[in-house]
Design a protein around this motif. Structure first.
Motif, mmCIF file in Angstrom:
data_model
loop_
_atom_site.group_PDB
_atom_site.id
_atom_site.type_symbol
_atom_site.label_atom_id
_atom_site.label_comp_id
_atom_site.label_asym_id
_atom_site.label_seq_id
_atom_site.Cartn_x
_atom_site.Cartn_y
_atom_site.Cartn_z
ATOM 1 N N VAL A 1 23.583 44.149 6.653
ATOM 2 C CA VAL A 1 22.988 42.816 6.566
ATOM 3 C C VAL A 1 21.587 42.888 7.143
ATOM 4 O O VAL A 1 21.407 43.185 8.329
ATOM 5 C CB VAL A 1 23.810 41.773 7.341
ATOM 6 C CG1 VAL A 1 23.171 40.392 7.212
ATOM 7 C CG2 VAL A 1 25.239 41.747 6.847
ATOM 8 N N ALA B 1 24.408 35.347 6.103
ATOM 9 C CA ALA B 1 24.693 36.623 5.425
ATOM 10 C C ALA B 1 25.617 37.482 6.291
ATOM 11 O O ALA B 1 26.546 38.127 5.793
ATOM 12 C CB ALA B 1 23.393 37.365 5.130
ATOM 13 N N LEU C 1 23.264 42.790 2.127
ATOM 14 C CA LEU C 1 22.961 41.370 1.985
ATOM 15 C C LEU C 1 21.667 41.036 2.714
ATOM 16 O O LEU C 1 21.366 41.595 3.769
ATOM 17 C CB LEU C 1 24.091 40.517 2.576
ATOM 18 C CG LEU C 1 25.440 40.558 1.857
ATOM 19 C CD1 LEU C 1 26.472 39.759 2.652
ATOM 20 C CD2 LEU C 1 25.311 40.002 0.444
ATOM 21 N N THR D 1 20.506 38.860 -2.333
ATOM 22 C CA THR D 1 19.876 37.932 -1.393
ATOM 23 C C THR D 1 20.597 36.597 -1.534
ATOM 24 O O THR D 1 20.815 36.109 -2.634
ATOM 25 C CB THR D 1 18.364 37.756 -1.658
ATOM 26 O OG1 THR D 1 18.146 36.865 -2.767
ATOM 27 C CG2 THR D 1 17.673 39.079 -1.929
ATOM 28 N N ILE D 2 21.019 36.035 -0.405
ATOM 29 C CA ILE D 2 21.832 34.815 -0.468
ATOM 30 C C ILE D 2 20.971 33.568 -0.277
ATOM 31 O O ILE D 2 19.969 33.574 0.435
ATOM 32 C CB ILE D 2 22.979 34.811 0.568
ATOM 33 C CG1 ILE D 2 22.442 34.744 2.001
ATOM 34 C CG2 ILE D 2 23.894 36.009 0.384
ATOM 35 C CD1 ILE D 2 23.459 34.211 2.989
#
Ligand SMILES: Cc1cc2nc3c(=O)[nH]c(=O)nc-3n(C[C@H](O)[C@H](O)[C@H](O)COP(=O)(O)OP(=O)(O)OC[C@H]3O[C@@H](n4cnc5c(N)ncnc54)[C@H](O)[C@@H]3O)c2cc1C
Ligand SMILES: Nc1ncnc2c1ncn2[C@@H]1O[C@H](COP(=O)(O)O)[C@@H](O)[C@H]1O
Lengths: 345, 256
Positions: A5, A21, A96, A157-158
């Protein structure tokens, strides 16, 4: 299942979606936080407290200023090293990132190095064994797609506030491992001017936004000696003062439409929409905003939308839960008063 | 200065786009130059005006994408090149970056390649940095202003956190944002020139590239869940009266 992350920060200020994330990664198994920069002890500490099982830290003078090339190379080198080391327990299936200007660049470049792909701005991630299916908006969010990446590791990518934020456990301890910086920067940072007000729209649970309408109060008389444009900006500032009062009363942040930003009423950091920030607060109050598609895509995932506009036909009303047809210069201060009273402020 | 502006063709922003039996449909809405790429063309033209030189508009797309390139020509670009090949049907951003990089090398001698910040259709915002990586050139992203001096370019990057000034040697890859200035309207003369221009079409073999395999692929297309848009209009005698009612509604939603 092991996930890297990437904790995105700007001069030590962490983008809160980084923690979201981290929470998502933990829900799949082992979450290994990556922190890059120079003098990042506080960020590392926070990563541990938000639940990272391990933190890999590249703390190096060469990473003091973010540059896409060095950050991407450091990431790529880290992944390649794990992949070559068969004994490594850290070989990730997934990386992430929070969606930010920086992560789009570094993930983009690292994906080229590693011959994999990036799924951007995802709002959902299904995991079946080693395969991941992400949901992301396309065509300005008018359509959603499910998408997969055949490379390894999968990079995603969140979207902010799409996944729950884990709790911070003060004083939690964890494994911290130093790793090397890599790559050569191809640019230099010459200077930096901060936005005068720190805004974190991505993390706000309440946002009160102003549009072009905030400059429309003919009954206000600007100070002498202003030309027309200065008078307009001055009027808009009076309007934004009302918007800010309401935002503060509700413990929220101030947003804006692009027309307000382009008009010089407020800085770009406040812009909500396709070319600004995509937000998903619990409450979004739009004041003097017409509701153009490019604005709507930035805020329509808010839980409750309130629109205040003097034009009953404004498209924003099609998106809102509650609407008031009226002059924001009257409604907004009245709402601030009513809220203060009811919230006991 | 030799400047290349990378543009894509997309359905107009006003189009009613929806998922229709597994494909994206936009009815009879027109295809236009990606609005973010109009800023790229504008940024490129400003540099040409300041320093002299040429602007080449470059696009990967089907034959119909000529229209987007014509728009760039009408705005003032000197030439346009379309990369079109049956093998490019499903292209992800890494693939697009490899093909663009090969075309940029084939054009040759570029000092600066200017991109838009993202496409309207895919919206990934990855291609500029990926092209820079493939070329091995510096990447200056999200530029709100551009200044070239003595073989180097300085941009003001527009970030959420503020503005950051960044400098790199040419050749460099840039992406631009709206602060660069509103894209100029095509002039009458420009439109005439564009309508007569011949736009060369390059295949993959023309640029010495092989068809990239897509790593990122779509498995399903969906319309966003219908929103419950039952709006409740709040009315009242006075602003205070309206505000009172609205405040109660907001509090009852338990969002504070
Ligand atoms: C490629 C592209 C990207 C874009 N990205 C974005 C983006 O990220 N974000 C964004 O917001 N826009 C974006 N836009 C711009 C968008 O299309 C609209 O132009 C913009 O959102 C309009 O802003 P507005 O609603 O404040 O202004 P307007 O459309 O001018 O609306 C002003 C509203 O205020 C109301 N009003 C006026 N006076 C009062 C008053 N006293 N009281 C109450 N109401 C009043 C009016 O009735 C009107 O509805 C983009 C456009 C393009 C082409
Ligand atoms: N097919 C294409 N042809 C030319 N340029 C493109 C193409 N696709 C993307 N670009 C450029 O890359 C930018 C970002 O695209 P994307 O990564 O898809 O969001 C766009 O604004 C364009 O400048």
């Amino acid at each position: 299942m092991k996930t890297f992350v990437y904790i995105d920060h700007f001069k030590g200020e962490v983008q809160p979606a980084s923690w979201e994330a981290l929470g998502l990664a933990k829900s799949f198994g082992t979450a290994i936080a990556l922190v890059f920069g120079a003098g990042v002890d506080d960020v590392v500490k926070a990563a541990v407290e938000y639940g990272a099982d391990e933190v890999l830290v590249a703390d190096d003078a060469s990473l003091g200023d973010y540059r896409a090339e060095t950050y991407a190379s450091t990431l790529s080198a880290l992944v390649l090293r794990q992949a070559q080391d068969t004994a490594s327990s850290l070989n990730p299936n997934l990386i992430l990132f929070p969606t930010t200007a920086r992560t789009r660049e570094m993930a983009a470049m690292s994906a080229v190095d590693l011959n994999t792909g990036v799924l951007t701005d995802i709002s959902d991630l299904e995991v079946n064994g080693e395969s991941f299916v992400a949901t992301r908006p396309i065509y300005e969010g008018k359509v959603l797609e499910k998408t997969v990446c055949s490379g390894k590791p999968v990079m995603a990518t969140i979207r902010g506030r799409a996944f729950p934020k884990p709790n911070r456990e003060e004083g939690r301890s964890g494994t911290i491992t130093k790793v090397a910086a890599a790559g050569e920067a191809k640019s230099t940072v010459e200077g930096y001017s901060a936005s005068e007000s720190a805004v974190n729209l991505g993390d706000a649970s309440v946002i009160v936004s102003g549009g072009r309408g905030v400059s429309n109060n003919p009954s206000l008389t600007p100070p002498d000696g202003m030309d027309e444009k200065q008078a307009e900006v001055w009027r808009a500032q009076q309007g934004f003062a009302l918007v800010t009062d309401l935002a503060q009363t509700l413990g929220g942040a101030v947003g804006a439409s692009r027309a307000a930003v382009d008009g010089g009423y407020i800085t770009y950091a406040h812009q909500v929409g396709q070319t600004g920030k995509v937000v998903a607060p619990d409450l979004y109050i739009a004041c003097g905003i017409s509701g153009a598609i490019q604005h709507l895509v930035g805020m329509r995932n808010a839980k409750v939308i309130v629109a205040i506009n003097k034009d009953a036909d404004a498209p924003i009303f099609k998106q809102a839960r509650y609407g008031v047809v009226g002059d924001l210069f009257q409604i907004v201060p009245a709402l601030t008063q009513a809220m203060k009273k009811k919230l006991g402020k | 200065m030799k400047i290349i502006a990378c543009i894509k063709q997309v359905p107009d922003s006003e189009a009613k786009v929806k998922a229709d039996e597994g494909v994206v449909s936009w009815g009879d809405a027109p295809l236009v130059i990606n609005p973010f790429d109009e800023y790229a063309v504008e940024g490129a033209l400003q540099q040409k005006e300041a320093l002299g030189g040429t602007v080449t508009a470059l696009c990967i797309g089907p034959e119909s994408a000529r229209e987007a390139l014509k728009h760039a020509l009408a705005m003032g670009a000197d030439e346009a090149i379309l990369v079109s090949d049956a093998a490019l049907e499903s292209l992800d951003t890494v693939g697009a970056a490899k093909v663009l990089a090969a075309a940029i090398q084939k054009i040759g001698g570029a000092d600066m390649v200017v991109f838009g910040r993202q496409t309207l259709d895919n919206g990934a915002g990855l291609t500029p940095a990926q092209t820079a990586r493939v070329l091995g050139w510096p990447m200056l992203g999200l530029a709100g202003s551009i200044k070239v001096e003595g073989g180097a370019v300085t941009v003001e990057r527009v970030l959420e956190e503020g503005r950051q000034s960044m400098k790199a040697n040419l050749p460099a890859v840039l992406s631009v944002v709206q602060s660069i200035g509103e894209p100029r309207y095509p002039s009458f003369m420009g439109i005439r020139k564009a309508s007569k221009a011949t736009i060369p079409v390059w295949s993959l073999s023309d640029i010495g590239a092989t068809a990239p395999t897509a790593i990122v692929t779509r498995t399903e297309l969906m319309n966003p869940p219908a929103q419950d848009t039952a709006i409740e209009m709040i009315t009242g005698e006075t602003p205070a009266d309206i505000a009172e009612k609205l405040a109660d509604k907001i509090i009852a939603e338990k969002v504070l």
